[in-house]
Design an enzyme around this catalytic site. Structure first.
Site, mmCIF file in Angstrom:
data_model
loop_
_atom_site.group_PDB
_atom_site.id
_atom_site.type_symbol
_atom_site.label_atom_id
_atom_site.label_comp_id
_atom_site.label_asym_id
_atom_site.label_seq_id
_atom_site.Cartn_x
_atom_site.Cartn_y
_atom_site.Cartn_z
ATOM 1 N N ASP A 81 0.814 -1.213 0.000
ATOM 2 C CA ASP A 81 0.000 0.000 0.000
ATOM 3 C C ASP A 81 0.848 1.264 0.000
ATOM 4 O OD1 ASP A 81 -2.064 -1.811 0.192
ATOM 5 O OD2 ASP A 81 -3.193 -0.615 1.624
ATOM 6 N N CYS A 122 1.141 -8.207 5.222
ATOM 7 C CA CYS A 122 0.779 -6.811 5.015
ATOM 8 C C CYS A 122 -0.712 -6.593 4.775
ATOM 9 C CB CYS A 122 1.654 -6.207 3.932
ATOM 10 S SG CYS A 122 3.346 -5.948 4.536
ATOM 11 N N ASP A 123 -1.047 -5.352 4.428
ATOM 12 C CA ASP A 123 -2.372 -4.788 4.644
ATOM 13 C C ASP A 123 -3.557 -5.626 4.187
ATOM 14 O OD1 ASP A 123 -0.559 -2.789 5.246
ATOM 15 O OD2 ASP A 123 -1.879 -1.198 4.584
ATOM 16 N N LYS A 124 -3.578 -6.075 2.942
ATOM 17 C CA LYS A 124 -4.744 -6.799 2.435
ATOM 18 C C LYS A 124 -4.538 -8.304 2.423
ATOM 19 C CE LYS A 124 -6.404 -2.805 1.906
ATOM 20 N NZ LYS A 124 -5.190 -2.138 2.394
ATOM 21 N N CYS A 195 5.399 -2.413 8.251
ATOM 22 C CA CYS A 195 5.800 -1.100 8.769
ATOM 23 C C CYS A 195 5.604 -1.017 10.278
ATOM 24 C CB CYS A 195 5.030 0.002 8.057
ATOM 25 S SG CYS A 195 5.459 0.136 6.307
ATOM 26 N N GLU A 491 -6.807 4.831 0.000
ATOM 27 C CA GLU A 491 -6.347 5.384 1.276
ATOM 28 C C GLU A 491 -5.910 6.828 1.074
ATOM 29 O OE1 GLU A 491 -4.722 1.418 3.594
ATOM 30 O OE2 GLU A 491 -3.264 2.836 2.789
ATOM 31 N N SER A 517 -4.978 5.179 5.595
ATOM 32 C CA SER A 517 -3.901 4.275 5.980
ATOM 33 C C SER A 517 -3.859 4.174 7.492
ATOM 34 C CB SER A 517 -2.568 4.822 5.462
ATOM 35 O OG SER A 517 -1.486 4.234 6.124
#
Length: 611
Positions: A81, A122-124, A195, A491, A517
């Protein structure tokens, strides 16, 4: 007892061809009849949170085989992202969640796998795999790649912790020289891993602990630390045990839907509110609950947000605290322990690793146990050396942070705030609700009123902010960026970061039908539902309209009378619900397909087929 799913392809005369193909993958006579475990990896060199996963799938596979199973690995896609941010690449981020869920279903069902180990980060990717796990409802263990170490830079004679957001803010702040920006950029993301703050990736990996689908430490143990290897090793052995319990002992308690129950979703959301997790977790938990056929809704999130305090503040809410500090304080089990002490959890429910969450907390909460092993585990520290290699260092703190009065994790009595870290706001601007991460909002702007500055896209908002068009007291309103309107619900990290760069982080609000985000902070209100493209009131706001925001009372109100709104709605119905300005945005067939089926953010932005 349920038969092993894999017997469909491994048993019977008519499956000679399938067995021939299995043999070509390395299976022997003695392997037919063993549980076939899918190792669902997500290695890619595009994403720092996944760059170190290449060999970890085979690490898990070897442990599965040593425990008596057959391991077969495949990879899903993974979108970064941060790299996709600020351009059309972000249109693909949220839709990739559905693609990941579908691809796991396709692979596991096509090959009749019996169980899964999901290696996400990570995000998704974690949400997509979680949706697939609850859709398939076969034994599963989650083990993620782990958090990145916080960046560190010597700044004005002291060491300052950094992350991705610091680099973005500095780049748009004229007070920083080019050399200073380069120094921050080079130090912000020093290692492999997700992150380092409480952004979306780490939030979701923490929530898998609360849902009971991962091992203790999954959300907080650094990607670089040798201790994380144990999670992968244990996952390989554990999944074979879970598979045998289900298929050979008819024990349905090991299935994901038996573990991730309504109470488990309440626990996960309670944790999220207490640690000020990313607002994206709301989307993902709502989506996962629908896959599990659980009636967990925005109303439940609203209810929980009114009674759960903030027990932990992590970057971006507090720039000096990162996931390595949360782990040092006892990790997610430490936060859950304090929530349990406050009577805010259901602990009678099972996990993949323990008969009940209560028993797990007694063993893993550093304030309850004297176990030398547990205290050593949570003393794992950052190595301070840039690397893309997993398990590459063994540094430790001298002791664990058990201070629940002034430490990183607090008790309810010493909470950062008795009001939760996430809130659902309702009003005529968001009849189905919207979300704000209150843990990142300064106390001075919990109540805020101001004129709307209208932008029909994130791109135009960024230009407006950077060109000085936004003044203190303004409300930046970005619309037609929802699941359908974007499409893909981008985002808004760049707009929030640039507001901070311009010194407006505590002087303005930002409202959008898009999302934020996990790195966003400030008075950032997203997921406005219904979105503009669905005929939501956000599409009727005009330049200069006053909007009233009242977080303590969970209200958001457009100060325009009903008659005027009705007139505007009639005009908009005639003109069509689309941006007033032309957007230079290439919408591919893949994105159009997502937009055609995407539902509201209030439903997790999942797809729904036409009736």
């Amino acid at each position: 007892m349920p038969p092993y799913r894999s017997r469909t392809t491994t048993h019977g005369r008519n499956m000679a061809g399938a067995r021939g193909l299995w043999r070509a993958t390395g299976m022997k006579d003695e392997d037919f009849g063993k549980p076939i475990i899918a190792v669902v990896n997500s290695f890619t060199q595009f994403v720092p949170g996944h760059v170190h996963l290449k060999d970890l799938g085979q690490l898990v596979a070897r442990e599965i085989e040593s425990a008596g199973g057959v391991a077969k690995e495949f990879n899903t896609i993974a979108v970064d992202d941060g790299i996709a941010m600020g351009h059309d690449g972000m249109l693909y981020s949220l839709p990739s969640r559905e693609l990941i869920a579908d691809s796991v279903e396709y692979m596991v069902n096509a090959h009749c796998a019996d169980a899964m180990v999901c290696i996400s980060n990570c995000d998704k990717i974690t949400p997509g795999m979680l949706m697939a796990a609850l859709r398939l409802n076969i034994p599963v263990v989650f083990v993620s790649g782990g958090p990145m170490e916080a960046g560190k830079v010597v700044w004005e004679d002291s060491v300052k912790k950094l992350d991705l957001v610091d680099a973005m803010v500095a780049a748009a702040d004229d007070h920083y020289t080019d050399e200073q920006v380069k120094a921050i950029e080079r130090s912000a993301c020093p290692t492999c891993g997700s992150c380092s703050g409480m952004f979306t990736a780490n939030s979701m990996n923490c929530l898998t602990e609360a849902l009971g689908l991962s091992l203790p430490g999954n959300g907080s143990t650094l990607a670089t630390h040798a201790d994380r290897k144990r999670l992968f090793v244990e996952a390989g052995h554990l999944i074979v045990d879970l598979a045998r319990r289900y298929y050979e002992q008819d024990d349905e308690s090991v299935l994901p839907r038996s573990i991730a129950t309504f109470s488990a979703f309440e626990n996960a959301m309670t944790l999220d509110i207490a640690m000020g997790g990313s607002t994206n977790t709301v989307l993902h938990l709502l989506a996962a609950a629908q896959e599990a056929e659980i009636d967990f809704t925005m109303a439940d999130i609203d209810r929980l947000s009114r009674r759960v305090p903030v027990l932990c503040k992590v970057a971006p809410a507090v720039s000096s605290v990162h996931m390595e500090d949360v782990h040092h304080a006892g990790g997610i089990m430490g936060i859950l322990g304090q929530l349990d002490n406050a009577g805010l959890l259901t602990t009678s429910i099972p996990t993949v690793h323990s008969e009940t969450l209560a028993k797990a907390l007694d063993h893993w909460d550093v304030t309850r146990t004297n176990s030398e092993m547990v205290h050593k585990f949570y003393s794992a520290a950052p190595g301070g050396v840039p690397t893309q290699v997993a398990f590459s260092q063994e540094r430790r703190f001298d002791k664990v942070d058990t201070d629940r009065e002034k430490g990183v994790i607090r008790s309810k009595e010493h909470a950062f705030s008795q009001d939760g870290g996430l809130a659902v706001l309702y009003g005529n601007l968001a009849e189905d609700g919207c979300i704000v991460k209150t843990a990142g909002v300064d106390d001075s702007i919990l109540k805020f009123s101001g004129p709307a500055r209208i932008f029909e896209s994130q791109d135009s908002a960024v230009l407006g902010i950077l060109n000085g068009k936004i003044k203190p007291g303004d409300i930046v309103l970005i619309r037609y960026e929802g699941p359908r309107g974007g499409p893909g619900m981008q985002e808004m990290l760049y707009p929030t970061s640039y507001l901070k760069s311009k010194g407006l982080g505590k002087a303005c609000a930002l409202i959008t039908d898009g999302r934020f985000s996990g790195g966003s902070s400030g008075l950032s209100i997203g997921h406005v539902s219904p979105e503009a493209a669905e005929g939501g009131t956000i599409g009727l706001v005009r330049e200069g309209d006053i909007i009233d925001i009242d977080i303590p009372n969970r209200k958001i109100h457009l100060a325009v009378d009903d008659a005027t709104l009705a007139e505007r709605r009639a005009e908009q119905d005639a003109a069509g619900w689309k941006p007033a300005e032309e957007r230079k945005r290439k919408i591919s067939t893949a994105l159009k397909a997502y937009a055609a089926m995407a539902t509201s953010a209030a439903r997790g932005a999942v797809r729904k087929l036409p009736d």
